[in-house]
Design a protein around this motif. Structure first.
Motif, PDB file in Angstrom:
ATOM      1  N   VAL A  68       0.845  -1.197   0.000  1.00  0.00           N
ATOM      2  CA  VAL A  68       0.000   0.000   0.000  1.00  0.00           C
ATOM      3  C   VAL A  68       0.879   1.246   0.000  1.00  0.00           C
ATOM      4  O   VAL A  68       0.659   2.170  -0.793  1.00  0.00           O
ATOM      5  CB  VAL A  68      -0.966   0.011   1.212  1.00  0.00           C
ATOM      6  CG1 VAL A  68      -1.649   1.372   1.367  1.00  0.00           C
ATOM      7  CG2 VAL A  68      -2.000  -1.099   1.077  1.00  0.00           C
ATOM      8  N   TYR A  69       1.884   1.282   0.863  1.00  0.00           N
ATOM      9  CA  TYR A  69       2.764   2.454   0.938  1.00  0.00           C
ATOM     10  C   TYR A  69       3.447   2.708  -0.411  1.00  0.00           C
ATOM     11  O   TYR A  69       3.491   3.846  -0.890  1.00  0.00           O
ATOM     12  CB  TYR A  69       3.801   2.280   2.049  1.00  0.00           C
ATOM     13  CG  TYR A  69       4.724   3.469   2.138  1.00  0.00           C
ATOM     14  CD1 TYR A  69       4.304   4.636   2.769  1.00  0.00           C
ATOM     15  CD2 TYR A  69       5.985   3.447   1.563  1.00  0.00           C
ATOM     16  CE1 TYR A  69       5.136   5.747   2.833  1.00  0.00           C
ATOM     17  CE2 TYR A  69       6.821   4.553   1.622  1.00  0.00           C
ATOM     18  CZ  TYR A  69       6.391   5.697   2.263  1.00  0.00           C
ATOM     19  OH  TYR A  69       7.209   6.796   2.313  1.00  0.00           O
ATOM     20  N   HIS A  70       3.960   1.664  -1.015  1.00  0.00           N
ATOM     21  CA  HIS A  70       4.659   1.839  -2.298  1.00  0.00           C
ATOM     22  C   HIS A  70       3.708   2.266  -3.408  1.00  0.00           C
ATOM     23  O   HIS A  70       4.054   3.124  -4.231  1.00  0.00           O
ATOM     24  CB  HIS A  70       5.428   0.579  -2.670  1.00  0.00           C
ATOM     25  CG  HIS A  70       6.612   0.357  -1.771  1.00  0.00           C
ATOM     26  ND1 HIS A  70       7.699   1.207  -1.741  1.00  0.00           N
ATOM     27  CD2 HIS A  70       6.859  -0.596  -0.846  1.00  0.00           C
ATOM     28  CE1 HIS A  70       8.565   0.785  -0.842  1.00  0.00           C
ATOM     29  NE2 HIS A  70       8.072  -0.302  -0.283  1.00  0.00           N
ATOM     30  N   LEU A  86       1.273  -4.241  -6.684  1.00  0.00           N
ATOM     31  CA  LEU A  86      -0.089  -4.268  -7.233  1.00  0.00           C
ATOM     32  C   LEU A  86      -0.701  -5.656  -7.067  1.00  0.00           C
ATOM     33  O   LEU A  86      -1.849  -5.785  -6.620  1.00  0.00           O
ATOM     34  CB  LEU A  86      -0.029  -3.870  -8.706  1.00  0.00           C
ATOM     35  CG  LEU A  86      -1.307  -3.448  -9.388  1.00  0.00           C
ATOM     36  CD1 LEU A  86      -1.951  -2.271  -8.690  1.00  0.00           C
ATOM     37  CD2 LEU A  86      -1.023  -3.115 -10.848  1.00  0.00           C
ATOM     38  N   GLU A  87       0.052  -6.685  -7.380  1.00  0.00           N
ATOM     39  CA  GLU A  87      -0.462  -8.053  -7.243  1.00  0.00           C
ATOM     40  C   GLU A  87      -0.736  -8.400  -5.789  1.00  0.00           C
ATOM     41  O   GLU A  87      -1.747  -9.013  -5.471  1.00  0.00           O
ATOM     42  CB  GLU A  87       0.515  -9.057  -7.861  1.00  0.00           C
ATOM     43  CG  GLU A  87       0.100 -10.505  -7.698  1.00  0.00           C
ATOM     44  CD  GLU A  87      -1.335 -10.824  -8.145  1.00  0.00           C
ATOM     45  OE1 GLU A  87      -2.003 -11.635  -7.473  1.00  0.00           O
ATOM     46  OE2 GLU A  87      -1.805 -10.250  -9.156  1.00  0.00           O
ATOM     47  N   ALA A  92      -4.878  -9.531  -1.741  1.00  0.00           N
ATOM     48  CA  ALA A  92      -5.496  -9.324  -0.425  1.00  0.00           C
ATOM     49  C   ALA A  92      -6.917  -8.789  -0.566  1.00  0.00           C
ATOM     50  O   ALA A  92      -7.817  -9.184   0.184  1.00  0.00           O
ATOM     51  CB  ALA A  92      -4.653  -8.365   0.414  1.00  0.00           C
ATOM     52  N   ALA A  93      -7.143  -7.917  -1.538  1.00  0.00           N
ATOM     53  CA  ALA A  93      -8.475  -7.318  -1.728  1.00  0.00           C
ATOM     54  C   ALA A  93      -9.494  -8.334  -2.234  1.00  0.00           C
ATOM     55  O   ALA A  93     -10.696  -8.147  -2.039  1.00  0.00           O
ATOM     56  CB  ALA A  93      -8.377  -6.142  -2.697  1.00  0.00           C
ATOM     57  N   ARG A 122      -9.128  -3.440   0.303  1.00  0.00           N
ATOM     58  CA  ARG A 122     -10.193  -2.886  -0.540  1.00  0.00           C
ATOM     59  C   ARG A 122     -10.274  -1.368  -0.400  1.00  0.00           C
ATOM     60  O   ARG A 122     -10.505  -0.649  -1.370  1.00  0.00           O
ATOM     61  CB  ARG A 122     -11.540  -3.524  -0.191  1.00  0.00           C
ATOM     62  CG  ARG A 122     -11.638  -4.958  -0.656  1.00  0.00           C
ATOM     63  CD  ARG A 122     -12.891  -5.627  -0.145  1.00  0.00           C
ATOM     64  NE  ARG A 122     -12.950  -6.993  -0.646  1.00  0.00           N
ATOM     65  CZ  ARG A 122     -14.038  -7.562  -1.109  1.00  0.00           C
ATOM     66  NH1 ARG A 122     -15.190  -6.907  -1.128  1.00  0.00           N
ATOM     67  NH2 ARG A 122     -14.011  -8.808  -1.547  1.00  0.00           N
ATOM     68  N   GLN A 123     -10.084  -0.879   0.819  1.00  0.00           N
ATOM     69  CA  GLN A 123     -10.079   0.573   1.025  1.00  0.00           C
ATOM     70  C   GLN A 123      -8.919   1.218   0.262  1.00  0.00           C
ATOM     71  O   GLN A 123      -9.070   2.302  -0.297  1.00  0.00           O
ATOM     72  CB  GLN A 123      -9.992   0.890   2.520  1.00  0.00           C
ATOM     73  CG  GLN A 123     -11.242   0.528   3.284  1.00  0.00           C
ATOM     74  CD  GLN A 123     -11.066   0.635   4.783  1.00  0.00           C
ATOM     75  OE1 GLN A 123      -9.953   0.554   5.306  1.00  0.00           O
ATOM     76  NE2 GLN A 123     -12.171   0.810   5.495  1.00  0.00           N
ATOM     77  N   ALA A 124      -7.775   0.542   0.231  1.00  0.00           N
ATOM     78  CA  ALA A 124      -6.627   1.061  -0.513  1.00  0.00           C
ATOM     79  C   ALA A 124      -6.925   1.090  -2.010  1.00  0.00           C
ATOM     80  O   ALA A 124      -6.573   2.053  -2.699  1.00  0.00           O
ATOM     81  CB  ALA A 124      -5.385   0.213  -0.229  1.00  0.00           C
ATOM     82  N   VAL A 125      -7.582   0.052  -2.511  1.00  0.00           N
ATOM     83  CA  VAL A 125      -7.962   0.022  -3.931  1.00  0.00           C
ATOM     84  C   VAL A 125      -8.871   1.209  -4.242  1.00  0.00           C
ATOM     85  O   VAL A 125      -8.678   1.905  -5.255  1.00  0.00           O
ATOM     86  CB  VAL A 125      -8.650  -1.317  -4.295  1.00  0.00           C
ATOM     87  CG1 VAL A 125      -9.305  -1.240  -5.667  1.00  0.00           C
ATOM     88  CG2 VAL A 125      -7.647  -2.469  -4.236  1.00  0.00           C
TER      89      VAL A 125
END
Length: 187
Positions: A68-70, A86-87, A92-93, A122-125
């Protein structure tokens, strides 16, 4: 440094990414035990109760956190997403997220650490594909590496939070300005 989790970034995925603090210097890990990981899920309001986490949950959460950070950094800087990050995030999502339930007392959200992590992913997506990308900023404190959503008037916010960084940085700058003046006065 205290062990209280801090939620100043304006988005749960950013607060999650900020659980490794001071990435460019002293690096302070908040997820040192399964209990600390569960504490973050509870303190964030993501869940009301959570089953005990294990070391494997911590390893997976820190891997997703780093992805997420990257990805946030890539997006903020207008760079291509790192394929591995990304993968990892998308994997995880795709898992089963937290599912709130209605009880006679109100809403209750019980989860496993895996469900909580899927929800954060999912929130990060949503964040990384949504309209807030232009509002992402890194804290102005050189020691801090938190990224936050700047919804301030005129996008003038400089700090992840005044209490966590702004006041400390301003006080240090004030002391630095006063030091030469007091040295000159004593001559």
């Amino acid at each position: 440094m205290n062990l209280d989790h801090v939620f100043v970034c304006g988005h749960p995925a950013l607060d999650f990414a900020a659980t490794l603090r001071a990435r460019r210097s002293t690096r302070f890990e908040m997820f040192v035990t399964p209990e600390r990981l569960n504490a973050w899920y509870l303190e964030s309001g993501l869940v009301d109760t959570i089953t005990p986490a294990e070391e494997s949950d911590v390893r997976e959460a820190t891997a997703v956190r780093e992805a997420v950070y990257h990805l946030v950094t890539d997006r903020r800087l207008g760079e291509e997403f790192a394929p591995e990050a990304l993968e990892l995030l998308n994997s995880a999502a795709r898992r089963t997220p937290v599912t709130p339930q209605l009880t006679p007392e109100g809403r209750l959200t019980e989860a496993t650490p895996a469900q909580a992590l899927a929800t954060v992913a999912r929130q990060a997506v949503e964040l990384l594909s949504g309209p807030d990308i232009p509002l992402l900023k890194e804290c102005g404190n050189p020691e801090c590496t938190r990224v936050y959503v700047d919804r301030s008037r005129g996008m003038r916010r400089q700090w992840c939070g005044m209490e966590s960084c702004g006041n400390k940085y301003k006080a240090a700058a004030y002391r630095a300005r006063k030091k030469p003046a007091s040295a000159a006065a004593s001559r």
